[in-house]
Design a protein around this motif. Structure first.
Motif: not given
Length: 856
Positions: A720-733
């Motif tokens: 319940e207490l541990i939540v993910p923090v996902l950071t993403v850098r995607s190609r926009t083209s």
């Protein structure tokens, strides 16, 4: 036209010379003396002569009693920087009789020890079956080179009769004998031609030579086929048993030799592989004739061979007994042995049940392993968080449980007891984990240095991202689900997942507020003036619900666009691009997991969980295509999700007193009791400016309160207490995919009538097939821009990765894959295949496929 025996032997010798220049040829029985005389064109007059071999001049050196004479004669030809090509012929000598003078020569060149009769059979086998060759070479051990050359010549000029069977099945050029037998077994359409051309005797002779089965020559061909199929399959089954065969097999003749036994195994396996469509009919007929479905064969004694359909249910029931008896390791091993079984690919429903049992066994094994680690665990709360979040940590147990529970709604009539056992094992381990972590929190004064608190996510991560940025707020996204989401993103997207510690109590009103701007500087628990609404307060603003949080964020983030996940997925690409144009931040909200769980529809919630992960992947891809390449995904809290109602012993009476808020996993208020099995902590101890008390179950228990009895959050467990923090850098083209049209889906159903159905997938195009490279794809079911289903398993072991949903397609190989439909409400769908590296679409089924569940 067939080569002469002389030309064939010369051809084989020329290949050896081309490989290493020097060939030492042993002919212990002097079988090739006549050939060598033909090659030199007359009697031997010198130790070394020049002969023509393969269109080139080659030195032929022959042994005539003296090794030293031979060595001295050969040395001039092999010395220097460019030695000549030499054949050293040793009539009457075997490899073990070589003496010292020629050792060096033997090691420098290549050795050739041909057998005359074997070479002759190889040459004749190009146009004749083994049985026909046996007839030609009756007593062949007495035939000399000259005799055999005459036989070959007679065959070549038509004097000897050609193989009728090879002309019937393959035309000119012939076919391997095994392939001919299999073609006849699998296809009765050539029976008329076999009878008309009087080839039945040759066929019976071939089967006798190949399998050791003496067939009655006067029987009709259908009867011969039935006898052969029964002999072949019954003996493969019998040879695979580790117990005495059932009496019903006594009537079937055993293979007379070890060679025949090997042939039985080889041909039966090849029959399944090459004639997969015909095999079930043949095997089912033999199974009925022998009454094997009711034969008393211990499932544990069944070999690894998948001969008959009846073995599958027996093995599945055996695995169910192993799991029910908590023999999880044995069940996992047994299920793995049969993961490539033929019958699993024939029946998708049976394969789905097999997969369910595999997931049960795997969950039981993990529960046992993790349970032992939890019992031995010590240290502060930070240590416990580390054990849960580390790669290969305890989160794997929760993923295994979710994958099992998400799979079960597709199936009917699963054995109940093994499911009860693994669910109990999981719940017991979760209970131990929750108790241990709560004790560690209490001992740590409810303070954890790492990971960072949820209230710092916006300030430390979201605000520091380059703009524009997408900020996904996913209600009840568990840590392990965040890891799976990261794994499913395109390979060219940079991604990182870190844990954060959710605010207590771990309910939506508090967790979502903790993700708002300014939460790092000012965050407290609060109630409205009436004391009837509970929520969080930031900068003096009370935020009890979604409407208030949206207004708060819009007032503090210029250029904010707020979207619901379903809305984002429903917009066309052009409308989405227009919607987010100029935005500095796009907030995407997903409430599907929490809503499905809280409404009490456990069956629906299981399906939603898998769907949300895939749809989040799709949403991140779509935003990248619209120009937003930076993304942060996080959650307000995680959850505990069990497969069934809480046991009465795990239901706890509410504390009473002045109740401000009550959930299954937390009580908020003032005064009241602290029931056994609970822990009370003051809000001030948690760092809040508040006089409220919070009471939580110490383990995985629940209060007697409203809400679902399987899906819970609000308490202090790791889930319940541990939540993910996902950071993403995607190609926009993205450039056009080089893999376009590289995937093909065959066998699409006209109408989908079952949540589980199978299709055939293979590589498309010509380039990759010519290069012989495998490709990785991701196949999904799409409806109205949403993902409503995905591949659940593949017939080929190792081809499908459950964690990422990716499928590896090998060149020139078809794979049977099984789809699972998650959303029962769709009326049509399409099968879509994506390139997981870029998200590019490789295939889309040409028309909408109607969905009519329950219609057959």
């Amino acid at each position: 036209m067939m080569l002469s025996l002389h030309d064939y032997v010369a051809q084989q010798l020329a290949k050896k010379v081309a490989e290493r220049d020097v060939v030492v040829w042993y002919d212990k029985r002097s079988e090739f003396a006549a050939f060598v005389e033909e090659l030199r064109g007359g009697p031997r007059t010198e130790v070394v002569t020049t002969v023509q071999l393969g269109g080139r001049a080659v030195c032929l050196a022959e042994y005539a009693g003296s090794m030293y004479e031979l060595r001295f004669a050969v040395e001039p030809y092999i010395q220097g920087d460019r030695p000549e090509q030499v054949v050293v012929y040793l009539p009457g000598l075997g490899r073990d009789e070589l003496s010292y003078p020629l050792w060096e020569l033997d090691l420098a060149g290549t050795k050739w020890v041909p057998q005359l009769h074997q070479l002759t059979r190889q040459l004749l086998g190009r146009q004749h079956t083994v049985a026909a060759i046996d007839a030609m070479l009756a007593g062949d051990r007495k035939l000399t080179y000259t005799d055999l050359a005459s036989v070959v010549t007679a065959v070549g000029d038509g004097t000897a009769p050609p193989s009728v069977l090879k002309s019937i099945f393959t035309g000119p050029g012939g076919s391997a004998d095994d392939a001919l037998v299999l073609a006849w077994l699998a296809d009765e359409t050539r029976d008329i031609e076999i009878a008309e051309k009087s080839a039945q005797d040759e066929l019976c002779g071939l089967i006798d030579v190949s399998l050791g089965l003496d067939l009655p020559l006067d029987a009709e061909l259908p009867k011969l086929r039935a006898i052969t199929a029964r002999y072949l399959l019954a003996n493969e089954f019998r040879l695979g048993l580790s117990c005495p065969a059932p009496p019903t097999l006594d009537a079937v003749k055993r293979p007379p030799t070890a060679t025949a036994e090997q042939s039985v195994g080889r041909l039966a396996a090849a029959l399944r592989e090459r004639y997969a469509k015909a095999y079930p009919t043949l095997a089912d007929q033999v199974e009925r004739e022998l009454g094997l479905a009711t034969a008393q064969v211990p499932p544990g004694a069944l070999g690894s061979v998948d001969t008959f359909r009846c073995s599958g249910p027996a093995l599945l029931a055996y695995c169910a007994d192993l799991v029910a008896g908590s023999s999880f390791e044995a069940a996992v091993d047994l299920l793995a042995r049969y993961s490539d079984g033929f019958w699993l690919g024939v029946d998708p429903v049976h394969r789905a049940a097999w997969e369910a049992m595999r997931r049960m066994a795997e969950l039981g094994r993990l529960a046992t392993t993790v349970g032992a680690e939890v019992r031995a665990a010590a240290g502060d709360a930070q240590t416990w968080v580390g054990r849960y979040t580390t790669p290969g940590g305890w989160w794997r147990l929760d993923r295994a449980q979710r994958q099992l529970e998400a799979w079960l709604p597709q199936l009917d009539d699963l054995p109940e007891q093994p499911l009860v056992v693994v669910r109990r094992a999981y719940e017991d381990t979760c209970h131990l984990m929750a108790e241990g972590f709560t004790r560690a929190l209490e001992a740590s004064g409810w303070a954890v240095a790492e990971p960072s608190p949820q209230t710092r996510i916006f300030a430390d991560i979201v605000e520091t991202q380059p703009k524009p940025v997408a900020y996904f707020l996913v209600d009840a996204l568990r840590y392990e689900m965040g890891l799976e989401l990261a794994a499913k993103l395109p390979d060219d997207a940079e991604r990182a997942v870190r844990p954060a510690l959710a605010a207590l109590p771990s309910i939506t009103a508090i967790g979502m507020a903790a993700l708002q701007p300014s939460a790092a500087a000012s965050f407290a628990l609060a109630t409205d003036p009436s004391g009837k609404r509970f929520g969080a307060e930031i900068d003096g603003v009370f935020l009890p619900g979604l409407a208030e949080r949206k207004r708060f964020a819009a007032a503090r983030v210029p250029g904010l666009v707020d979207l619901d996940l379903n809305e984002l997925l429903s917009l066309t690409s052009s409308k989405l691009a227009k919607k987010v144009e100029g935005a500095r931040m796009v907030v995407v909200r997903s409430q599907e997991i929490d809503h499905a769980g809280e409404t009490g529809f456990t069956y629906h919630a299981r399906q939603v969980m898998d769907t949300v992960i895939d749809n989040l992947t799709q949403a991140i891809r779509r935003l990248a295509a619209a120009g937003i390449g930076h993304t942060v995904v996080t959650a307000d809290h995680g959850h505990l999700f069990f497969g069934s109602d809480r046991d009465e012993s795990m239901r706890i009476a509410a504390p009473g007193g002045e109740t401000v808020d009550l959930h299954r996993r937390c009580w908020v208020g003032r005064g009241g009791a602290t029931p056994p099995g609970t822990i009370r902590v003051k809000a001030a101890t948690l760092g809040y400016r508040s006089d409220l008390d919070l009471v939580f179950p110490r383990g995985a228990g629940v209060f007697r309160a409203g809400g679902d009895l399987a899906f819970h959050h609000g308490g202090p467990s790791l889930q319940e207490l541990i939540v993910p923090v996902l950071t993403v850098r995607s190609r926009t083209s993205r450039p056009a995919s080089a893999m376009a049209d590289q995937a093909i889906v065959c066998g699409l159903p006209d109408t989908i009538t079952n949540r589980i159905f199978q299709v055939t997938m293979k590589q498309g195009g010509s380039q990759l097939q010519l290069l012989g490279e495998s490709i990785t794809v991701q196949a999904v079911l799409m409806a109205d821009g949403r993902e409503v289903g995905a591949v659940g398993m593949a017939a080929r072991s190792g081809a499908f990765d459950v964690a990422t949903g990716r499928l590896t397609l090998e060149p020139n190989t078809e794979d049977t894959v099984v789809f699972r439909l998650f959303d029962d409400t769709v009326t049509t769908l399409r099968v879509v295949v994506l390139d997981p590296a870029t998200g590019a679409e490789l295939y889309r089924s040409p028309v909408d496929i109607p969905v009519r569940l329950g219609v057959s």
